[in-house]
Design an enzyme around this catalytic site. Structure first.
Site, PDB file in Angstrom:
ATOM      1  N   ARG A   1      19.627  51.861  30.276  1.00  0.00           N
ATOM      2  CA  ARG A   1      20.173  52.068  28.849  1.00  0.00           C
ATOM      3  C   ARG A   1      21.378  53.094  29.132  1.00  0.00           C
ATOM      4  O   ARG A   1      21.839  53.497  29.867  1.00  0.00           O
ATOM      5  CB  ARG A   1      19.085  52.640  27.951  1.00  0.00           C
ATOM      6  CG  ARG A   1      18.337  53.889  28.735  1.00  0.00           C
ATOM      7  CD  ARG A   1      18.061  54.963  27.690  1.00  0.00           C
ATOM      8  NE  ARG A   1      19.265  55.456  26.974  1.00  0.00           N
ATOM      9  CZ  ARG A   1      20.169  56.331  27.537  1.00  0.00           C
ATOM     10  NH1 ARG A   1      19.858  56.775  28.903  1.00  0.00           N
ATOM     11  NH2 ARG A   1      21.159  56.824  26.859  1.00  0.00           N
ATOM     12  N   GLY A   2      22.018  53.048  27.742  1.00  0.00           N
ATOM     13  CA  GLY A   2      23.310  53.836  27.617  1.00  0.00           C
ATOM     14  C   GLY A   2      24.563  52.594  27.791  1.00  0.00           C
ATOM     15  O   GLY A   2      24.265  51.994  28.943  1.00  0.00           O
TER      16      GLY A   2
ATOM     17  N   CYS B   1      21.832  62.471  21.956  1.00  0.00           N
ATOM     18  CA  CYS B   1      21.184  61.250  22.737  1.00  0.00           C
ATOM     19  C   CYS B   1      21.656  61.522  24.196  1.00  0.00           C
ATOM     20  O   CYS B   1      21.706  62.595  24.682  1.00  0.00           O
ATOM     21  CB  CYS B   1      21.945  59.727  22.362  1.00  0.00           C
ATOM     22  SG  CYS B   1      21.228  58.323  23.006  1.00  0.00           S
TER      23      CYS B   1
ATOM     24  N   ALA C   1      29.451  59.748  29.167  1.00  0.00           N
ATOM     25  CA  ALA C   1      30.737  60.275  29.025  1.00  0.00           C
ATOM     26  C   ALA C   1      30.858  61.437  28.376  1.00  0.00           C
ATOM     27  O   ALA C   1      31.623  62.578  28.735  1.00  0.00           O
ATOM     28  CB  ALA C   1      31.404  59.195  28.045  1.00  0.00           C
TER      29      ALA C   1
ATOM     30  N   ASP D   1      28.639  53.404  21.511  1.00  0.00           N
ATOM     31  CA  ASP D   1      28.228  52.075  21.777  1.00  0.00           C
ATOM     32  C   ASP D   1      29.492  51.231  21.635  1.00  0.00           C
ATOM     33  O   ASP D   1      29.694  50.208  22.345  1.00  0.00           O
ATOM     34  CB  ASP D   1      26.886  51.653  21.300  1.00  0.00           C
ATOM     35  CG  ASP D   1      25.979  52.332  21.923  1.00  0.00           C
ATOM     36  OD1 ASP D   1      25.498  53.621  21.647  1.00  0.00           O
ATOM     37  OD2 ASP D   1      25.131  51.744  23.071  1.00  0.00           O
TER      38      ASP D   1
ATOM     39  N   LYS E   1      24.255  56.102  18.845  1.00  0.00           N
ATOM     40  CA  LYS E   1      22.741  56.511  18.594  1.00  0.00           C
ATOM     41  C   LYS E   1      22.310  56.763  17.125  1.00  0.00           C
ATOM     42  O   LYS E   1      23.000  57.663  16.728  1.00  0.00           O
ATOM     43  CB  LYS E   1      22.186  57.508  19.623  1.00  0.00           C
ATOM     44  CG  LYS E   1      20.647  57.855  19.621  1.00  0.00           C
ATOM     45  CD  LYS E   1      20.025  56.285  19.651  1.00  0.00           C
ATOM     46  CE  LYS E   1      19.971  55.670  20.589  1.00  0.00           C
ATOM     47  NZ  LYS E   1      19.332  54.237  20.659  1.00  0.00           N
TER      48      LYS E   1
HETATM   49  C1  RUB Z   1      22.497  55.315  23.971  1.00  0.00           C
HETATM   50  C2  RUB Z   1      23.818  55.832  23.153  1.00  0.00           C
HETATM   51  C3  RUB Z   1      25.001  56.478  23.835  1.00  0.00           C
HETATM   52  C4  RUB Z   1      25.773  55.712  24.420  1.00  0.00           C
HETATM   53  C5  RUB Z   1      26.981  56.455  25.049  1.00  0.00           C
HETATM   54  O1  RUB Z   1      21.593  54.495  23.378  1.00  0.00           O
HETATM   55  O2  RUB Z   1      23.691  55.754  21.995  1.00  0.00           O
HETATM   56  O3  RUB Z   1      25.204  57.819  23.002  1.00  0.00           O
HETATM   57  O4  RUB Z   1      25.551  54.427  24.720  1.00  0.00           O
HETATM   58  O5  RUB Z   1      26.359  56.485  26.387  1.00  0.00           O
HETATM   59  P1  RUB Z   1      20.428  53.717  24.152  1.00  0.00           P
HETATM   60  P2  RUB Z   1      27.415  56.369  27.773  1.00  0.00           P
HETATM   61  O6  RUB Z   1      19.579  54.802  24.672  1.00  0.00           O
HETATM   62  O7  RUB Z   1      19.793  53.161  22.902  1.00  0.00           O
HETATM   63  O8  RUB Z   1      20.938  52.693  25.036  1.00  0.00           O
HETATM   64  O9  RUB Z   1      28.376  57.393  27.610  1.00  0.00           O
HETATM   65  O10 RUB Z   1      26.418  56.948  28.824  1.00  0.00           O
HETATM   66  O11 RUB Z   1      27.784  54.780  27.971  1.00  0.00           O
END
Ligand code: RUB
Length: 326
Positions: free
Chosen positions: A19-20, A131, A135, A200, A211
């Site tokens: 995720r992320g 969340c 980054a 996202d 999130k």
């Molecule tokens: C994760 C989320 C993160 C972004 C950015 O949502 O909202 O803030 O994806 O993350 P989920 P990154 O847990 O539902 O995937 O900076 O790691 O890309």
């Protein structure tokens, strides 16, 4: 046949074991690479291209909101098509090398965001994050490594508690970190100097999809005059939004919010579980990308610079679709 390992990656993205937005994008690129490596047919190029197309469709269908996922897939497929392979073996090598290129680019973009964004944090700052964003964490950890003394608040991020991953990472990096329930954000806001979150999807008008709960935090930050930053790689910017396409907000299972037995015991209670929300550009002070810091209103410029060709293709397709209408 799509290899089991690739199906497993798709499943891990869907179920949020991966995720992320950044991790999802890199996992998709890794899956494309594996799909190319495992391809056994030696015959027609068209068969390989159709196979890779199916793999891309499977991956793209896993989660709807983070544009990093289709952007990562398009990164590989557009370059594959531009490289005009003549044989299956050339096409396989192209998919492998462009997937690796995307993964390396993504990892270095997060590091670069950390370096660039760290200059926005000052010694003594109290910062809040929401969340679990690699980054946003990169920015905080880099500022800490530079010797700045920071205090960080991190939300639990219900219903999936990604905040627990964040506090663990920050504590392990040596930061002073405090976990708070999501509902404590406005109370804590008085103590804060800055908020930093990930993204996202960034839309052409500078709105940021992140999130669920992010927009409430931005609202509270605006009210308290606290700077609100978004850390987002340029592959989180959505070319389709230039044409006015809306970002789909994923709705997940009620069972993530309450137990299955609760749902069974209260059949008249409806549960809504949206995974993301939209923060309007007016609530965002700046977006930190690997190419520099921009005001949200400059998102359109990033999109035309990074995705000019994709946007042109989308416009051509939209025009052709219009012409086809009776
Ligand atoms: C994760 C989320 C993160 C972004 C950015 O949502 O909202 O803030 O994806 O993350 P989920 P990154 O847990 O539902 O995937 O900076 O790691 O890309």
């Amino acid at each position: 046949m799509i290899p089991v390992e690739v199906v497993k990656i798709a499943d891990d993205i869907r179920s949020m074991r991966i995720r992320g937005a950044g991790r999802i994008a890199r996992a998709a690129a890794r899956a494309l690479k594996i799909a190319a490596e495992r391809y056994e047919g030696e015959g027609e190029l068209e068969d390989f291209l159709a196979y890779i197309g199916k793999v891309a469709e499977l991956l793209a269908s896993t989660r709807p909101t983070a544009v990093s996922l289709p952007n990562a897939i398009n990164y590989v497929l557009m370059r594959l098509s531009r490289s005009a392979p003549r044989t299956v073996s050339e096409a396989k090598s192209a998919v492998i090398s462009f997937s690796e290129e995307f993964i390396n680019y993504s990892l270095s973009a997060v590091r670069r965001i950390g370096e660039i964004g760290s200059h926005r944090l000052s010694d003594g700052d109290v910062v809040l994050t929401h969340c679990n964003s690699s980054a946003a964490i990169a920015v905080i950890v880099e500022a800490h490594k530079q010797g700045k003394s920071l205090k960080v608040f991190a939300t639990e991020t219900r219903p999936k508690f990604q905040g627990l991953i964040t506090v663990k990472a920050l504590a392990e990096a040596g930061l002073d970190v405090t976990l708070i329930p999501d509902s404590a954000v406005r109370l804590v806001m008085k103590k804060l100097d800055k908020v930093i979150v990930g993204a996202d999807t960034v839309a052409a008008n500078g709105a940021v999809v992140n999130k669920i709960g992010t927009s409430q935090i931005a609202l509270a930050a605006k009210e308290a005059n606290v700077d609100f930053y978004v850390a987002a790689e340029t592959y989180k910017f959505s070319p389709a939004t230039v044409l006015g396409e809306l970002v789909e907000i994923e709705e997940r299972s009620a069972a993530e919010v309450v137990s299955e037995s609760y749902i069974r015991a209260h059949p008249r209670v409806l549960v809504l579980n949206p995974a993301f929300d939209v923060t309007p550009p007016e609530y965002i002070d700046a977006i930190i990308t690997e190419k520099g810091i921009i005001p949200p209103q400059a998102a359109f410029l990033v999109l035309t610079r990074e995705y000019g060709r994709t946007i042109t293709d989308l416009v051509v397709k939209a025009t052709a679709d219009l012409e086809e209408q009776p």
